[in-house]
Design an enzyme around this catalytic site. Sequence first.
Site, PDB file in Angstrom:
ATOM      1  N   TYR A 208       0.817  -1.274  -0.027  1.00  0.00           N
ATOM      2  CA  TYR A 208       0.050   0.113   0.024  1.00  0.00           C
ATOM      3  C   TYR A 208       0.916   1.315  -0.007  1.00  0.00           C
ATOM      4  CZ  TYR A 208      -3.722   3.513   1.097  1.00  0.00           C
ATOM      5  OH  TYR A 208      -4.435   4.516   1.204  1.00  0.00           O
TER       6      TYR A 208
ATOM      7  N   TYR B 270      -4.109  17.301   0.496  1.00  0.00           N
ATOM      8  CA  TYR B 270      -4.486  16.010   0.713  1.00  0.00           C
ATOM      9  C   TYR B 270      -3.337  15.097   1.357  1.00  0.00           C
ATOM     10  CZ  TYR B 270      -6.778  11.432  -0.161  1.00  0.00           C
ATOM     11  OH  TYR B 270      -7.285  10.266  -0.104  1.00  0.00           O
TER      12      TYR B 270
ATOM     13  N   HIS C   6       1.402   4.292  -3.121  1.00  0.00           N
ATOM     14  CA  HIS C   6       1.216   5.884  -2.931  1.00  0.00           C
ATOM     15  C   HIS C   6       2.703   6.450  -3.195  1.00  0.00           C
ATOM     16  CE1 HIS C   6      -2.594   4.491  -1.501  1.00  0.00           C
ATOM     17  NE2 HIS C   6      -2.837   5.666  -1.769  1.00  0.00           N
TER      18      HIS C   6
ATOM     19  N   TRP D 227      -8.290   3.684 -10.118  1.00  0.00           N
ATOM     20  CA  TRP D 227      -7.551   3.575  -8.771  1.00  0.00           C
ATOM     21  C   TRP D 227      -8.112   2.987  -7.751  1.00  0.00           C
ATOM     22  CZ3 TRP D 227      -2.695   5.087  -7.534  1.00  0.00           C
ATOM     23  CH2 TRP D 227      -2.470   5.188  -6.431  1.00  0.00           C
TER      24      TRP D 227
END
Length: 111
Positions: free
Chosen positions: A18, A41, A22, A76
């Site tokens: 994960y 964000y 990113h 996504w």
Amino acid sequence: MNRYCFCLQVKPDRLDEYVERHRDVWPDMRAALHEAGWHNYSLFLRDDGLLIGYVEAEDLEAAQKAMAATEVNARWQAEMQQFFAGSDGRPPDESFLLLREIFHLTPPAED
């Protein structure tokens, strides 16, 4: 601009992948988020998989709807769904728990 914070649970056995995903978020995904009104964000991940997200938007619901209308977001979310526990088959961006803000430090008023 409103501030929003949310949480999700990443499967503990998928944390490294994960994080890796990113490190190189697709440029078209980054552009879509910006165009949809997602600002400042950030994602934060605890070692047990607790994921905390922070985003600023004029209206989070409108920003989410704008993202939902994009093809890149569909791709996504389909790829990211496998990383989350307790989403009941819903995409991550539709299954996070929005947290209530209880304190925000503002700059002191100037005299």
